[in-house]
Scaffold this active site. Structure first.
Site, PDB file in Angstrom:
ATOM      1  N   HIS A  86       0.647  -1.598  -0.111  1.00 18.69           N
ATOM      2  CA  HIS A  86       0.227   0.349  -0.259  1.00 18.69           C
ATOM      3  C   HIS A  86       1.166   1.193  -0.092  1.00 18.69           C
ATOM      4  O   HIS A  86       0.242   2.281  -0.408  1.00 18.69           O
ATOM      5  CB  HIS A  86      -0.985   0.316   1.242  1.00 18.69           C
ATOM      6  N   HIS A 243      -9.210  -1.685  -4.680  1.00 13.04           N
ATOM      7  CA  HIS A 243      -8.390  -2.071  -3.994  1.00 13.04           C
ATOM      8  C   HIS A 243      -7.297  -3.083  -4.581  1.00 13.04           C
ATOM      9  O   HIS A 243      -6.438  -3.151  -4.886  1.00 13.04           O
ATOM     10  CB  HIS A 243      -8.461  -2.471  -2.458  1.00 13.04           C
ATOM     11  N   ASP A 247      -3.914  -2.241  -5.359  1.00 14.66           N
ATOM     12  CA  ASP A 247      -2.178  -3.692  -5.069  1.00 14.66           C
ATOM     13  C   ASP A 247      -1.554  -3.197  -5.704  1.00 14.66           C
ATOM     14  O   ASP A 247      -0.791  -3.884  -5.102  1.00 14.66           O
ATOM     15  CB  ASP A 247      -2.809  -4.874  -4.355  1.00 14.66           C
ATOM     16  N   HIS A 270      -0.857 -11.109  -5.263  1.00 12.11           N
ATOM     17  CA  HIS A 270       0.997 -10.585  -5.397  1.00 12.11           C
ATOM     18  C   HIS A 270       1.714 -11.748  -5.166  1.00 12.11           C
ATOM     19  O   HIS A 270       2.403 -10.887  -5.523  1.00 12.11           O
ATOM     20  CB  HIS A 270       0.764 -10.342  -3.782  1.00 12.11           C
TER      21      HIS A 270
END
Ligand SMILES: [Zn+2]
Length: 291
Positions: A86, A243, A247, A270
């Site tokens: 973030h 969001h 990311d 991720h």
């Protein structure tokens, strides 16, 4: 990431140092970070203040060591700092190239679950333009990475744009998609306030695995069976997919330079973001630097 005329962009840092305290989302530990201006071509580096030696970790794709629910970087001595995405996203969105981040724990504070607090505090002290051009990473070949039903790809494009789709087995989240180009400062308005999220049914299991120990309704959207548990509701109708874009912007900034290309993520996270960078950098004919 890429503004109207990317070839004219100069490197940037912050005008003054910033100290902020908070809690680690997964560790539950109190943490203090201090952002300090850094010189031209320094890049973004974390320094762990509790360690005297081998305490520097460069925020770069090759230092990513774990990608379970957050992005963790490590140095050669095994020192780790987690949940960097973030903060990295805010730095990407604000075009901060050079920064030292002092940290006294193992995890970046979660703040309110979005990157907006980082954006606000950097804008409060001001952004300093430095006297050298940014180095841009231009994608020359399409790269794709898949894992079961998830995939990410990056393809040549004349600017950075991002397209993301999610599909959760939840009547609240379900299918969402969002596409945008990051121009004219819309990172702050369109992305930065989107909070991390989790499902109520997963909380006990996460905690028994030592995860989400600092998580609360103050720093995450918690999705119940058929409603959102946060009293204030959502910040965007499609906050969840936004969001995921937040990311991805943070993870992709670990390329070490702003990317010129089109990114597409489908139910990814991720892990695939890092695999994509590893594949991109595995062959020099995949990319070129524009300086
Ligand atoms: Zn996140």
């Amino acid at each position: 990431m890429i503004d109207i005329n990317p070839n004219n962009q100069k490197q940037q840092t912050i005008e003054e140092s910033i100290t902020v305290k908070g809690i680690g989302l997964h560790s539950g530990k109190q943490v203090e970070i201090k952002l300090e201006p850094a010189e031209i071509d320094h890049g973004i580096k974390f320094i762990h203040t509790d360690k005297k030696r081998d305490n520097i970790i460069e925020a770069i794709w090759s230092n990513v060591s774990e990608t379970i629910l957050s992005t963790t970087i490590s140095n050669q001595s095994g020192l780790k700092i987690s949940t960097i995405e973030h903060l990295m996203s805010a730095l990407s969105g604000l075009h901060i190239d050079n920064l030292i981040i002092y940290i006294n724990s193992v995890e970046v504070p979660i703040m309110d679950g979005s990157s907006r607090p980082f954006v606000d505090m950097i804008e409060n002290v001001g952004i300093k333009v430095q006297n050298k051009k940014r180095k841009l990473l231009n994608v020359k070949k399409s790269i794709e990475v898949k894992n079961n039903n998830s995939s990410v790809k990056i393809i040549p494009n004349d600017q950075f744009s991002i397209d993301f789709e999610i599909d959760f087995p939840s009547q609240i989240v379900s299918k969402q998609s969002c596409q945008l180009q990051l121009i004219n400062g819309n990172y702050k308005t369109d992305i930065s306030a989107a909070r991390t999220f989790g499902f109520e049914k997963d909380v006990a299991n996460l905690r028994s695995n030592g995860l989400a120990l600092g998580g609360s309704l103050d720093n995450a959207v918690v999705v119940g069976e058929n409603k959102i548990l946060n009293k204030e509701g959502l910040r965007y109708n499609d906050e969840f997919v936004r969001h995921k874009i937040l990311d991805s912007i943070g993870d992709l900034y670990l390329a070490g330079s702003p990317i010129v290309g089109y990114f597409y993520g489908n139910k990814s996270g991720h892990h695939l973001n890092n695999q994509l960078l590893r594949k991109l950098f595995s062959d020099e004919s995949n990319y070129e630097y524009i300086v």
